[in-house]
Write an enzyme that holds these catalytic residues in place. Structure first.
Site, PDB file in Angstrom:
ATOM      1  N   ASP A  67       0.840  -1.199   0.000  1.00 16.90           N
ATOM      2  CA  ASP A  67       0.000   0.000   0.000  1.00 16.90           C
ATOM      3  C   ASP A  67       0.875   1.249   0.000  1.00 16.90           C
ATOM      4  OD1 ASP A  67      -2.419   1.372   0.066  1.00 16.90           O
ATOM      5  OD2 ASP A  67      -2.583   1.290   2.242  1.00 16.90           O
ATOM      6  N   ARG A 112      -9.351  10.759 -12.269  1.00 18.16           N
ATOM      7  CA  ARG A 112      -8.815  10.662 -10.904  1.00 18.16           C
ATOM      8  C   ARG A 112      -8.297   9.267 -10.568  1.00 18.16           C
ATOM      9  NH1 ARG A 112     -13.228  11.331  -6.959  1.00 18.16           N
ATOM     10  NH2 ARG A 112     -11.576  11.425  -5.411  1.00 18.16           N
ATOM     11  N   LYS A 113      -8.592   8.307 -11.400  1.00 18.77           N
ATOM     12  CA  LYS A 113      -8.306   6.914 -11.059  1.00 18.77           C
ATOM     13  C   LYS A 113      -6.925   6.492 -11.569  1.00 18.77           C
ATOM     14  CE  LYS A 113     -12.452   5.883 -12.698  1.00 18.77           C
ATOM     15  NZ  LYS A 113     -13.684   5.180 -13.110  1.00 18.77           N
TER      16      LYS A 113
HETATM   17  C1  LIG Z   1       0.439  15.714  -0.036  1.00 16.65           C
HETATM   18  C2  LIG Z   1       0.386  14.322  -0.560  1.00 16.65           C
HETATM   19  C3  LIG Z   1       0.246  13.251   0.457  1.00 16.65           C
HETATM   20  C4  LIG Z   1       0.132  11.893  -0.094  1.00 16.65           C
HETATM   21  C5  LIG Z   1       0.177  10.917   0.946  1.00 16.65           C
HETATM   22  C6  LIG Z   1      -0.104   9.597   0.387  1.00 16.65           C
HETATM   23  C7  LIG Z   1       0.095   8.585   1.465  1.00 16.65           C
HETATM   24  C8  LIG Z   1      -0.128   7.209   0.934  1.00 16.65           C
HETATM   25  C9  LIG Z   1      -0.029   6.213   2.030  1.00 16.65           C
HETATM   26  C10 LIG Z   1      -0.227   4.838   1.515  1.00 16.65           C
HETATM   27  C11 LIG Z   1      -1.613   4.639   0.982  1.00 16.65           C
HETATM   28  C12 LIG Z   1      -2.629   4.778   2.053  1.00 16.65           C
HETATM   29  O1  LIG Z   1      -2.543   4.203   3.101  1.00 16.65           O
HETATM   30  S1  LIG Z   1      -3.981   5.771   1.735  1.00 16.65           S
HETATM   31  C13 LIG Z   1      -5.035   5.568   3.157  1.00 16.65           C
HETATM   32  C14 LIG Z   1      -6.058   4.450   2.965  1.00 16.65           C
HETATM   33  N1  LIG Z   1      -7.104   4.923   2.094  1.00 16.65           N
HETATM   34  C15 LIG Z   1      -8.013   5.810   2.541  1.00 16.65           C
HETATM   35  O2  LIG Z   1      -8.030   6.244   3.664  1.00 16.65           O
HETATM   36  C16 LIG Z   1      -9.073   6.212   1.550  1.00 16.65           C
HETATM   37  C17 LIG Z   1     -10.451   6.164   2.174  1.00 16.65           C
HETATM   38  N2  LIG Z   1     -11.432   6.384   1.125  1.00 16.65           N
HETATM   39  C18 LIG Z   1     -11.755   7.644   0.769  1.00 16.65           C
HETATM   40  O3  LIG Z   1     -11.353   8.621   1.395  1.00 16.65           O
HETATM   41  C19 LIG Z   1     -12.661   7.759  -0.415  1.00 16.65           C
HETATM   42  O4  LIG Z   1     -13.318   6.530  -0.653  1.00 16.65           O
HETATM   43  C20 LIG Z   1     -11.864   8.158  -1.672  1.00 16.65           C
HETATM   44  C21 LIG Z   1     -11.360   9.592  -1.548  1.00 16.65           C
HETATM   45  C22 LIG Z   1     -10.701   7.212  -1.945  1.00 16.65           C
HETATM   46  C23 LIG Z   1     -12.798   8.040  -2.885  1.00 16.65           C
HETATM   47  O5  LIG Z   1     -13.995   8.646  -2.588  1.00 16.65           O
HETATM   48  P1  LIG Z   1     -14.795   9.373  -3.753  1.00 16.65           P
HETATM   49  O6  LIG Z   1     -14.070  10.576  -4.187  1.00 16.65           O
HETATM   50  O7  LIG Z   1     -16.182   9.528  -3.220  1.00 16.65           O
HETATM   51  O8  LIG Z   1     -14.750   8.368  -4.957  1.00 16.65           O
HETATM   52  P2  LIG Z   1     -15.747   7.167  -5.336  1.00 16.65           P
HETATM   53  O9  LIG Z   1     -17.004   7.774  -5.819  1.00 16.65           O
HETATM   54  O10 LIG Z   1     -15.838   6.189  -4.257  1.00 16.65           O
HETATM   55  O11 LIG Z   1     -14.980   6.537  -6.553  1.00 16.65           O
HETATM   56  C24 LIG Z   1     -14.438   7.335  -7.591  1.00 16.65           C
HETATM   57  C25 LIG Z   1     -14.405   6.524  -8.856  1.00 16.65           C
HETATM   58  O12 LIG Z   1     -13.736   5.270  -8.640  1.00 16.65           O
HETATM   59  C26 LIG Z   1     -14.585   4.192  -8.994  1.00 16.65           C
HETATM   60  N3  LIG Z   1     -14.308   3.058  -8.127  1.00 16.65           N
HETATM   61  C27 LIG Z   1     -14.444   2.987  -6.808  1.00 16.65           C
HETATM   62  N4  LIG Z   1     -14.037   1.799  -6.353  1.00 16.65           N
HETATM   63  C28 LIG Z   1     -13.649   1.090  -7.422  1.00 16.65           C
HETATM   64  C29 LIG Z   1     -13.128  -0.223  -7.604  1.00 16.65           C
HETATM   65  N5  LIG Z   1     -12.919  -1.052  -6.588  1.00 16.65           N
HETATM   66  N6  LIG Z   1     -12.811  -0.584  -8.871  1.00 16.65           N
HETATM   67  C30 LIG Z   1     -13.002   0.243  -9.932  1.00 16.65           C
HETATM   68  N7  LIG Z   1     -13.489   1.493  -9.802  1.00 16.65           N
HETATM   69  C31 LIG Z   1     -13.818   1.900  -8.572  1.00 16.65           C
HETATM   70  C32 LIG Z   1     -15.996   4.737  -8.820  1.00 16.65           C
HETATM   71  O13 LIG Z   1     -16.905   4.011  -9.575  1.00 16.65           O
HETATM   72  C33 LIG Z   1     -15.809   6.145  -9.351  1.00 16.65           C
HETATM   73  O14 LIG Z   1     -15.735   6.089 -10.755  1.00 16.65           O
HETATM   74  P3  LIG Z   1     -16.257   7.286 -11.680  1.00 16.65           P
HETATM   75  O15 LIG Z   1     -17.737   7.385 -11.416  1.00 16.65           O
HETATM   76  O16 LIG Z   1     -15.504   8.515 -11.251  1.00 16.65           O
HETATM   77  O17 LIG Z   1     -15.921   6.849 -13.064  1.00 16.65           O
END
Ligand SMILES: CCCCCCCCCCCC(=O)SCCNC(=O)CCNC(=O)[C@H](O)C(C)(C)COP(=O)(O)OP(=O)(O)OC[C@H]1O[C@@H](n2cnc3c(N)ncnc32)[C@H](O)[C@@H]1OP(=O)(O)O
Length: 160
Positions: A67, A112-113
């Site tokens: 991740d 965005r993806k």
């Molecule tokens: C300064 C820099 C620091 C950068 C610092 C970076 C640090 C990285 C650290 C390592 C990584 C991590 O741990 S990151 C932390 C873990 N992750 C998180 O906490 C994220 C929690 N989730 C969220 O906050 C939210 O779900 C988001 C922001 C990710 C997405 O929310 P959203 O904006 O409402 O988007 P959503 O509608 O769900 O989906 C957007 C598009 O993706 C599609 N989609 C969704 N899921 C899927 C799927 N499985 N497969 C295909 N497509 C999908 C949807 O159909 C949609 O398509 P369409 O209709 O648009 O076509």
């Protein structure tokens, strides 16, 4: 200021307390991720803290590392991105103490993806695991929330 793609070489940690790459997280993996020819690379050795079965790395520890390596994709595009979906195939046990070379790639971007893939191999080149992830580009507001009390832990050499 205009964003420029990074050159090959080491990439900055996400931030000092990051579980994957933060240099000040005592529980972290202290990953060092490099950009090489457009791909993200990390050489990592899991240790006894990361064991599941005796002598074998816990799958969750591997997921953490994957991740975080995927999280460096933000550097490839100059925008932060977070995990929406992460899928892992564990092909072989990863022995504690063994070198593991991880390579991740941004396969394609659709708005965005970010569609990402990764592979981990051992020192002989044998495949240990593969992974796919969907990351979504977010703006900096996404990270506004409770902050760690030690705000001095941030610096210009980190993303946050
Ligand atoms: C300064 C820099 C620091 C950068 C610092 C970076 C640090 C990285 C650290 C390592 C990584 C991590 O741990 S990151 C932390 C873990 N992750 C998180 O906490 C994220 C929690 N989730 C969220 O906050 C939210 O779900 C988001 C922001 C990710 C997405 O929310 P959203 O904006 O409402 O988007 P959503 O509608 O769900 O989906 C957007 C598009 O993706 C599609 N989609 C969704 N899921 C899927 C799927 N499985 N497969 C295909 N497509 C999908 C949807 O159909 C949609 O398509 P369409 O209709 O648009 O076509």
């Amino acid at each position: 200021m205009t964003w420029e793609p990074p050159h090959d070489g080491p990439l900055p940690q996400h931030h000092h307390n990051c579980l994957g790459c933060g240099d000040r997280n005592p529980h972290g993996h202290h990953l060092q991720v490099r950009l090489e020819g457009g791909a993200l690379h990390a050489r990592h050795t899991f240790d006894e803290r990361h064991a599941g079965a005796p002598g074998i790395t816990h799958g969750g520890a591997i997921a953490t590392v994957l991740d975080d390596v995927f999280g460096f994709a933000g550097y490839l595009i100059g925008q932060p991105a977070v995990t929406r979906s992460l899928s892992i195939d564990y092909d072989r046990p990863v022995p504690v103490g063994a070198i593991c070379d991880i390579t991740a790639r941004l396969e394609r971007r659709e708005d965005r993806k970010l569609f990402l893939t990764a592979e981990g191999v051992d020192a002989s080149g044998a495949r240990l695991f593969t992974a796919r992830a969907l990351f979504l580009v977010v703006d900096l507001q996404h990270f506004h929330g409770p902050r760690p009390p030690d705000s001095s832990a941030r610096s210009s050499r980190t993303l946050l």
